[in-house]
Write a protein that holds these residues in place. Structure first.
Motif, PDB file in Angstrom:
ATOM      1  N   ILE A  71       5.106  10.084   6.820  1.00  0.00           N
ATOM      2  CA  ILE A  71       4.948   9.082   8.121  1.00  0.00           C
ATOM      3  C   ILE A  71       4.082   7.673   7.216  1.00  0.00           C
ATOM      4  N   VAL A  72       3.402   8.025   6.240  1.00  0.00           N
ATOM      5  CA  VAL A  72       2.723   6.801   5.627  1.00  0.00           C
ATOM      6  C   VAL A  72       3.776   6.130   4.934  1.00  0.00           C
ATOM      7  N   CYS A  73       4.754   6.887   4.260  1.00  0.00           N
ATOM      8  CA  CYS A  73       5.849   6.047   3.651  1.00  0.00           C
ATOM      9  C   CYS A  73       6.889   5.333   4.522  1.00  0.00           C
ATOM     10  N   PHE A  74       6.874   5.972   5.536  1.00  0.00           N
ATOM     11  CA  PHE A  74       8.019   5.421   6.447  1.00  0.00           C
ATOM     12  C   PHE A  74       7.485   4.251   7.150  1.00  0.00           C
ATOM     13  N   ILE A  75       6.223   4.123   7.634  1.00  0.00           N
ATOM     14  CA  ILE A  75       5.514   3.047   8.220  1.00  0.00           C
ATOM     15  C   ILE A  75       5.420   2.057   7.342  1.00  0.00           C
ATOM     16  N   GLY A  76       4.832   2.114   5.960  1.00  0.00           N
ATOM     17  CA  GLY A  76       4.693   1.250   4.984  1.00  0.00           C
ATOM     18  C   GLY A  76       6.281   0.522   4.705  1.00  0.00           C
ATOM     19  N   VAL A  77       7.207   1.435   4.478  1.00  0.00           N
ATOM     20  CA  VAL A  77       8.666   0.712   4.149  1.00  0.00           C
ATOM     21  C   VAL A  77       9.043  -0.253   5.495  1.00  0.00           C
ATOM     22  N   THR A 124      -9.469   3.104  -0.112  1.00  0.00           N
ATOM     23  CA  THR A 124      -8.281   2.028  -0.175  1.00  0.00           C
ATOM     24  C   THR A 124      -8.069   1.235   1.312  1.00  0.00           C
ATOM     25  N   VAL A 125      -8.178   1.780   2.359  1.00  0.00           N
ATOM     26  CA  VAL A 125      -8.020   1.140   3.546  1.00  0.00           C
ATOM     27  C   VAL A 125      -9.154   0.125   3.755  1.00  0.00           C
ATOM     28  N   PHE A 126     -10.236   0.482   3.262  1.00  0.00           N
ATOM     29  CA  PHE A 126     -11.301  -0.601   3.344  1.00  0.00           C
ATOM     30  C   PHE A 126     -11.123  -1.660   2.372  1.00  0.00           C
ATOM     31  N   LEU A 127     -10.717  -1.579   1.318  1.00  0.00           N
ATOM     32  CA  LEU A 127     -10.356  -2.569   0.205  1.00  0.00           C
ATOM     33  C   LEU A 127      -9.217  -3.378   0.785  1.00  0.00           C
ATOM     34  N   ALA A 128      -8.154  -2.705   1.126  1.00  0.00           N
ATOM     35  CA  ALA A 128      -6.941  -3.410   1.845  1.00  0.00           C
ATOM     36  C   ALA A 128      -7.335  -4.292   3.017  1.00  0.00           C
ATOM     37  N   ILE A 146      -0.161  -6.812   1.434  1.00  0.00           N
ATOM     38  CA  ILE A 146      -1.256  -6.276   1.076  1.00  0.00           C
ATOM     39  C   ILE A 146      -1.434  -4.949   1.775  1.00  0.00           C
ATOM     40  N   ASP A 147      -1.379  -5.179   3.157  1.00  0.00           N
ATOM     41  CA  ASP A 147      -1.332  -4.001   4.140  1.00  0.00           C
ATOM     42  C   ASP A 147      -0.269  -2.874   3.917  1.00  0.00           C
ATOM     43  N   PRO A 148       0.826  -3.103   3.853  1.00  0.00           N
ATOM     44  CA  PRO A 148       1.793  -1.979   3.719  1.00  0.00           C
ATOM     45  C   PRO A 148       1.995  -1.602   2.439  1.00  0.00           C
ATOM     46  N   ILE A 149       1.788  -2.256   1.317  1.00  0.00           N
ATOM     47  CA  ILE A 149       1.666  -1.682   0.039  1.00  0.00           C
ATOM     48  C   ILE A 149       0.405  -0.990  -0.104  1.00  0.00           C
ATOM     49  N   SER A 163      -0.813   1.032   1.794  1.00  0.00           N
ATOM     50  CA  SER A 163      -0.525   2.529   2.375  1.00  0.00           C
ATOM     51  C   SER A 163       0.211   3.274   1.416  1.00  0.00           C
ATOM     52  N   PHE A 164       0.897   2.899   0.301  1.00  0.00           N
ATOM     53  CA  PHE A 164       1.506   3.718  -0.644  1.00  0.00           C
ATOM     54  C   PHE A 164       0.699   4.210  -1.633  1.00  0.00           C
ATOM     55  N   VAL A 165      -0.697   3.559  -1.759  1.00  0.00           N
ATOM     56  CA  VAL A 165      -1.627   4.313  -2.569  1.00  0.00           C
ATOM     57  C   VAL A 165      -2.466   5.489  -1.578  1.00  0.00           C
ATOM     58  N   ILE A 166      -2.363   5.326  -0.453  1.00  0.00           N
ATOM     59  CA  ILE A 166      -2.947   6.604   0.130  1.00  0.00           C
ATOM     60  C   ILE A 166      -1.757   7.742   0.164  1.00  0.00           C
ATOM     61  N   ALA A 167      -0.562   7.215   0.115  1.00  0.00           N
ATOM     62  CA  ALA A 167       0.668   8.246  -0.123  1.00  0.00           C
ATOM     63  C   ALA A 167       0.245   9.133  -1.374  1.00  0.00           C
ATOM     64  N   GLY A 168       0.017   8.255  -2.499  1.00  0.00           N
ATOM     65  CA  GLY A 168      -0.482   8.848  -3.853  1.00  0.00           C
ATOM     66  C   GLY A 168      -1.502  10.039  -3.755  1.00  0.00           C
ATOM     67  N   PHE A 169      -2.544   9.665  -3.035  1.00  0.00           N
ATOM     68  CA  PHE A 169      -3.516  10.453  -2.739  1.00  0.00           C
ATOM     69  C   PHE A 169      -3.261  11.961  -2.064  1.00  0.00           C
TER      70      PHE A 169
END
Length: 267
Positions: free
Chosen positions: A95-101, A164-168, A184-187, A189-195
């Motif tokens: 879900i995170v990857c789809f919304i980010g793209v 990550t969300v806080f910093l973004a 900044i916001d969508p990119i 989200s991919f950091v969250i995907a990594g976690f």
């Protein structure tokens, strides 16, 4: 109910309540801010609530399980519950990857009012998740449990994800006049995907190993081999060694052949 089961059940029940309390205002902030990373965080939290609820059911089932069936207990159910947690995190990852793209393809600025609300919620979320991470880690170390292992790893991922969300959000608000700030916001989200991906691998690998009874650490294997070597004159042949784990208990089976003429007392 055994004390260790009470501790695990209480810990997971507390986690479930906190997750629900944090998810509701998070959803409000996501709508007000129109932030992809907040939307992703809400969906991720929803999956985590379901996963924690499943873990609570599993723990309660194990704690109240019957022991009259002469089996190894319901320890495998813990591993299945951990795999379910990994499956929910995998769903969150998709879900995170789809919304980010999608947001990279059609970028938008976050709305300041909702974003500031999100900043405050993420600050609280980091504090709560770090507390839960350390608390569940203590329980997991005190009594080995696949579900508690998955829980502390989950809260570790949530703490870093909220940070990550806080910093973004802070970066999006501070740099909103820059033309590239919309990314900044969508990119992020991919950091969250990594976690999430890291936690999925850690939780899934451990649970699969236990389900396949790959439970013996190398140090324990060496101890078994040493004992068999020291007493090699006491038996005729070794036909195998098997192990399995049920909850926090480890069972080891040795298949030994003895002299057929030896009395059972000596065996």
């Amino acid at each position: 109910m055994p004390p260790h089961a009470v501790n695990k059940e209480r810990s997971i029940a507390t986690s479930l309540v906190l997750d629900i309390l944090l998810m509701i205002p998070d959803a409000v902030a996501a709508v007000l801010a129109n932030s992809v990373i907040l939307y992703a965080d809400v969906l991720k939290c929803g999956s985590e609530v379901l996963a924690t609820f499943l873990a609570l059911i599993t723990i309660r089932r194990i704690a109240r399980g019957r022991t009259t069936e002469y089996d190894y207990g319901l320890g495998k159910l813990e591993n299945l519950g951990s795999l379910a947690v990994a499956a929910f995190m995998l769903l969150s990852l998709g879900i995170v990857c789809f919304i980010g793209v999608e947001r990279i393809r059609e970028p938008e600025l976050v709305h300041a009012e909702g974003a500031w609300l999100g900043v405050g919620l993420m600050a609280v979320g980091v504090a709560v998740n770090v507390f839960q991470w350390l608390r569940t880690l203590r329980v997991a170390r005190r009594e080995r449990s696949p579900i508690m292992e998955s829980q502390w790893r989950l809260y570790r991922a949530k703490a870093f994800a909220d940070a990550t969300v806080f910093l973004a959000l802070v970066s999006s608000l501070a740099l909103r006049h820059q033309p590239w700030a919309v990314y900044i916001d969508p990119i992020s989200s991919f950091v969250i995907a990594g976690f999430l991906l890291f936690s999925i691998h850690a939780v899934g690998t451990q649970s699969v190993h236990d389900l396949l009874d790959r439970t013996l650490e190398e140090s324990l294997q060496l101890r078994i081999v040493g004992e068999l070597a020291r007493h090699h004159e006491s038996y005729v042949a070794l036909h195998g060694v098997r192990s399995r784990r049920s909850g926090n208990r480890l069972y080891i089976e040795l298949f030994l052949e003895f002299d057929g003429d030896a009395p059972m007392r000596e065996v």
